[in-house]
Scaffold this active site. Structure first.
Site, PDB file in Angstrom:
ATOM      1  N   THR A 185       0.780  -1.138  -0.036  1.00 23.45           N
ATOM      2  CA  THR A 185       0.029   0.140   0.034  1.00 23.45           C
ATOM      3  C   THR A 185       0.834   1.267   0.127  1.00 23.45           C
ATOM      4  O   THR A 185       1.796   1.217   0.487  1.00 23.45           O
ATOM      5  CB  THR A 185      -1.142   0.100   1.188  1.00 23.45           C
ATOM      6  OG1 THR A 185      -1.654   0.984   1.101  1.00 23.45           O
ATOM      7  CG2 THR A 185      -0.093  -0.212   2.450  1.00 23.45           C
ATOM      8  N   CYS A 186       0.388   2.145  -0.562  1.00 23.19           N
ATOM      9  CA  CYS A 186       1.003   3.492  -0.829  1.00 23.19           C
ATOM     10  C   CYS A 186       0.032   4.827  -0.997  1.00 23.19           C
ATOM     11  O   CYS A 186       0.232   5.344  -1.994  1.00 23.19           O
ATOM     12  CB  CYS A 186       2.161   3.429  -1.811  1.00 23.19           C
ATOM     13  SG  CYS A 186       3.136   4.913  -2.083  1.00 23.19           S
TER      14      CYS A 186
END
Lengths: 539, 241
Positions: free
Chosen positions: A358-359
């Site tokens: 995730t980012c």
């Protein structure tokens, strides 16, 4: 709009404002008073001013008006007849207190599984002709970059270098997609047996596409390393860590498609895996060891942590239970699992059971290292007043109907687990706050005390809410409340975990948690932190 | 069983309540109305400056005569692949022109607007962006403003601008992929097809679906009578990323 008795009790210490015009002689009740939660709107629109020295709700209830008084007037002492006593709303002063949650069953601790982390200090890292680890010196085969390149057609270039803590940290970096520990199982499955971990070194994955576009979504931490990382946060490198930087270039325009970032993580894992192999076989003596146990504490309040993870593709994915700690290979992808809740034990989380893709913006994302050192999981697992039954990972789907579906499945689990309390955390902000609100409602509506933990600050202020979101912990660390694009800045720290734990215990013990102020306020957080620190010191 | 607790804790995060109603009833049949479309989903002309994906309250003019091949997306909050395939999935300009040509609606505003609502600064959108867009659309004689959000905070920003338009005397509706946010933020009218964020106006290259969503949404502006009404539309598209 007037207030209910419950609402008046909850707002006993807020200013008392008449909601409507009231005649002389009125004995003030909650029905005569305006709801303090809308004061900010009223003040903003110029309808209300609250002078210094205005009385509180608790101070005016049961008192008599000395003259006819207009609507939206903040009540002053001079406006009241003297004599009549204020109603008792139990406005107890702040301070430590021991509460009894409920009469418990027989106390008994059962150790379900034990895990040993053996740490090996790394004094230097270099790139060489072969991969080896001896006497604190790690050498990584430079040709592994080529092998990593071959892992996917989407990967166009892989570079690797070493950034030392004593050298210049003011160096240009592409956006950091992940920070990973190097750990390998020696015996047992994830969460039990023995794991070897390299100390004082982490891998940092950075990346761009062929057009030079940073692989990021909501904000990027490309820039200078020393300026774009909150060193020391659970998910970030520590200031004394050696950083092995793996920079990956992927096919043009695939940075925002699911396959692109996954290819970058897979390529990086090829290199990390080669280091794992030499660590696994190393005959060196460990620098120190740490033991972790999953303990069923029968007779204590049963609690769970619900960690919301992203599940919308692109970088919004997480890999559950890879073959090796914090790895990629062999893991299950949250998106493919349909974002449904999956239970891990505390030890499985602490042994690297989650690899993060995730980012959603660097400051609020949880990296792979964050899960490896998750402070809330650790705090609750080690708390001898609680029985942590497990850590639920639940995705945040892309479609609204699916969001409701997974939240309801969580509710069914919570019910079946017969819990006494739960803490829900999320990362990032925006649409995932729908899931966050839904997950908290799924728990709270079943009568289970629940605490929410998220970054909201200014930029991420909640877009949805419900009545069960009455005990919330803010993890923003940016002075202005923004996603400041500094890696791991506004993620869960040990202090946040302390406040969340304390809030949950208060709720479970039936001790009221006062309603939030209308706007994000660092003062509220600091005051809660002071209460938590006072308890820790008093132990 | 003992729990170490304290009194005096306060919840640290405010949970929002919906803002007061704002409502402009529609007074004409659709075939006489001038329509504008706005989006918080990061659409702009290829020749224009891209949005700052970390938060941006600026906006871009989009002429209603521009070929959709000259539009693009800059948005970090969701998978862009659907819009990359067909910009009508977020900003259905081709469909709007078809509806105008067949006489379903009267005309289109000459200038429409794209902005990137992700992480949008609420105050700036409320004080500057919303009123500016509303004023321009009002000056163009617009009767109905249709909008799409994008990500979660995009829906928030979209509704802030939508409310400014409604307050300026135009009837507005949001095609919402995330209806709970639109509702909580005080959207006057909500149309809710079953679509993922990133293709809020319907499946890419599915002309029938995009047209149907747009027609149903415009019909809702005629039929809805109260602030905050929401209608679920019978179209479903799942984006398997």
């Amino acid at each position: 709009m007037s207030m209910s008795k419950e609402k008046a009790a909850a707002h006993a210490n807020e200013p008392a404002v008449l909601c409507c015009q009231r005649p002389k002689g009125t004995v003030i009740s909650e029905a005569d008073l305006e709801d303090p939660t809308i004061f900010v709107d009223l003040e903003d629109s110029g309808l209300l001013t609250i002078p210094e020295g205005s009385l509180t709700v608790g101070e005016v209830l049961g008192r008599k008006l000395a003259a006819d008084t207009d609507a939206l007037t903040a009540v002053q002492a001079a406006m009241l007849e003297s004599g009549a006593p204020a109603a008792d709303l139990g406005t107890a002063a702040a301070g430590p207190k021991s509460g009894i949650a409920s009469a418990g069953a027989k106390r008994e601790d059962v150790v379900i599984r034990s895990l040993t982390h053996k740490y090996y200090a790394v004094d230097d890292v270099s790139i060489g002709d072969s991969t080896s680890f001896a006497s604190g010196r790690l050498t990584i085969d430079g040709s592994l970059a080529k092998k990593a390149l071959a892992s996917s057609l989407l990967v166009k270039k892989v570079e690797m270098d070493v950034i030392r803590p004593d050298g210049d940290r003011h160096i240009a970096i592409n956006t950091i997609m992940d920070v990973m520990p190097v750990a390998v199982k020696r015996t047992g499955r994830m969460g039990e047996g023995e794991t070897a971990v390299l100390d004082r070194v982490v891998f940092c994955l950075t990346g761009v596409d062929e057009n030079g576009v940073q692989i990021h979504e909501f904000g990027s931490c490309d820039g200078y390393l020393d300026e774009r990382v909150a060193f020391g946060r659970p998910g970030a490198p520590d200031s004394g860590d050696i950083i092995v930087r793996v920079n990956v270039v992927i096919a043009a325009n695939t940075g925002m498609e699911r396959r692109g970032p996954l290819a970058a993580h897979t390529a990086c894992d090829v290199i990390v895996d080669a280091v794992r192999s030499v660590l696994k076989a190393s005959g060196e003596a460990p620098s120190y060891t740490r033991g972790y146990r999953d303990v069923r504490r029968h007779g204590l309040p049963r609690v769970a942590i619900v960690k919301e993870i992203m599940g919308q593709g692109a970088m919004h994915d997480n890999i559950l239970l890879p073959n090796e700690p914090a790895g990629v290979m062999g893991g299950q992808k949250n998106v493919d699992l349909g974002n449904v809740p999956v239970m891990l034990s505390a030890n499985e989380v602490r042994d690297g059971g989650i690899h993060a893709l995730t980012c959603i913006g660097p400051a609020t994302k949880e990296t792979t290292r964050h899960y490896f050192r998750e402070p809330l999981v650790h705090a609750l697992a080690e708390d001898d007043e609680l029985d942590l039954v497990g850590v639920v990972f639940i995705g945040s789907p892309q479609v609204n109907d699916e969001k409701m579906y997974v939240s309801e499945r969580l509710g069914a689990w919570i019910e079946a687990l017969d819990l006494d309390g739960a803490i829900v955390t999320t990362e990032g902000f925006g649409n995932n706050h729908i899931d966050f609100a839904g997950n908290i409602a799924a728990i709270g509506s079943r009568g289970v005390p629940v605490v929410g933990v998220t970054y909201a600050g200014y930029q991420g202020q909640l877009v949805v809410g419900n009545e069960y979101m009455d005990a919330m912990v803010e993890i923003n660390k940016d002075a202005k409340g923004f996603e400041n694009e500094v890696l791991s800045c506004s993620s869960i720290c040990p202090e946040d975990a302390e406040r969340a734990r304390l809030m949950l215990k208060a709720k479970m013990a039936g001790i009221p948690v006062a309603p939030a102020e209308r706007r994000w306020s660092q003062g509220v957080i600091d005051a809660n932190q002071k209460l938590a620190a006072g308890l820790t010191a008093g132990r | 069983m003992k729990l170490t607790t304290v009194t005096g804790l306060r919840s640290e995060i405010f949970v929002p309540i919906t803002p007061p109603p704002v409502w402009t009833p529609l007074k004409k049949p659709l075939r006489e109305c001038r329509i504008a479309f706005i989006t918080a989903g990061g659409i702009h002309q290829k020749r224009q400056k891209p949005f700052n994906t970390a938060g941006d309250f600026s906006y871009r003019e989009i002429p209603s005569s521009i070929p959709t091949s000259e539009l693009m997306v800059t948005h970090g909050g969701f998978d862009n692949s659907d819009i990359n395939k067909d910009v009508n999935a977020m900003f259905p300009l081709d469909r709007l022109r078809e509806l105008r040509d067949e006489g379903f609606i009267g005309s289109l505003a000459d200038t429409m607007y794209g902005f990137m609502g992700g992480g949008g600064n609420v105050e700036k959108f409320k004080e500057e962006t919303g009123p500016a867009i509303a004023q321009s659309l009002k000056e163009q004689g617009v009767d109905i403003v249709v909008c799409t959000g994008g990500c979660g905070t995009c829906h928030r920003s979209a509704v802030v601008v939508e409310r400014a338009c409604e307050a300026a005397g135009m009837s507005t509706v949001i095609i919402a992929a995330l209806p709970p946010i639109a509702r909580q933020q005080g959207a006057p009218r909500i149309s809710a097809p079953h679509v993922p964020i990133g293709s809020n106006a319907g499946e890419p290259n599915n002309k029938e679906m995009q047209t149907a969503i747009l027609k149903d949404t415009l019909n809702l502006v005629v039929s809805m009578e109260h602030f905050g009404e929401m209608a679920t539309l019978p179209y479903e598209y799942r984006h398997n990323v």
